[in-house]
Design an enzyme around this catalytic site. Structure first.
Site, PDB file in Angstrom:
ATOM      1  CE  LYS A  13      -4.144   1.935   2.129  1.00 39.96           C
ATOM      2  NZ  LYS A  13      -3.714   3.336   1.946  1.00 39.96           N
ATOM      3  CD  GLU A  62      -0.672   4.641   3.727  1.00 35.48           C
ATOM      4  OE1 GLU A  62      -1.475   5.127   4.539  1.00 35.48           O
ATOM      5  OE2 GLU A  62      -0.883   4.630   2.503  1.00 35.48           O
TER       6      GLU A  62
END
Length: 238
Positions: free
Chosen positions: A35, A183
């Site tokens: 991510k 992330e």
């Protein structure tokens, strides 16, 4: 002046969104990607025009000139629509969200200067349209195969990249992504179509959770019931 895209090619796409998963998992039915901490962007390329579109359907034509130029070169006149993430790497190569956000707000002159000093990168993770074929109703596994086949022919360059991904090993990719400063990860159902503008369980965000013991020291009630404000404090060290 830019001309209109081919009649069957979309010129606006609202990005498909992900729901939050309770925890990382493994699954042979899912594609797992890191991510990215950047700006979601749909990329449109026609034989004589190109632009980027934000999640809120704002068009960026002059804000990321290095990305636009690279996309047009890679497409080579082919009409293409991609989904991906715009990032601005920091000196260590990790995505710098604040830098990407700042770039998105620059005028044309400042953007060209920034492009020469800290170039942005477009990480492509989905292929929505190619050579007159709308792929949004095709399953993700087919879209990914088409994207990988096209990306295999890209000449060496550092501005448009294929997002790395793996099938099945979600926990391992998640842990690796965290170690590298991402992330978390995203899990995508390989059989899912592209559900434009919708948040769906077909795509799942895998993010780290932290637990902490807290004391409740007070609250303000809400009318006609429930809690309006909750006051908490960390317990003293023991």
């Amino acid at each position: 002046a830019p001309r209109h895209p081919p009649m069957d090619m979309p010129d606006v796409v609202r990005p498909m969104l992900a729901e939050l998963a309770p925890s990382p998992f493994d699954s042979p039915r899912h594609l797992f990607e890191p991510k990215w901490d950047g700006l979601r962007a749909i990329a449109f390329v026609t034989p004589d025009d190109a632009w980027l579109q934000s999640r809120r359907v704002r068009r960026w034509r002059r804000t990321f000139p290095e990305v636009i130029q690279a996309l047009r070169k890679l497409a080579g006149g082919r009409p293409v629509v991609l989904d991906g993430e715009l990032i601005v790497p920091d000196p260590s190569g990790r995505p710098d969200f604040e830098a990407a956000l700042a770039r998105s707000r620059m005028g044309e002159q400042a953007a060209h200067l920034a492009a020469s000093q800290r170039p942005a990168v477009y990480v492509a993770f989905d292929l929505l349209y190619l050579d007159g074929e709308d792929l949004r109703t095709s399953p993700l596994r087919d879209r990914r195969e088409r994207l990988q086949a096209w990306a295999a022919g890209w000449p060496p360059q550092a501005t448009v990249l294929l997002c790395p991904a793996t099938v099945g090993s979600g926990r391992a990719l998640f842990e690796s992504a965290l170690r590298l400063g991402f992330e978390g990860a995203v899990a995508k159902d390989l059989d899912s179509p592209y559900l434009e503008g919708r948040r769906s369980r077909h795509w799942l965000k895998l993010k780290p959770f932290k637990e902490e013991a807290m004391w409740v020291v007070g609250y303000l009630p809400a009318e006609p019931g429930g809690i309006r404000t909750l006051a908490v404090a960390s317990p003293p060290d023991r």
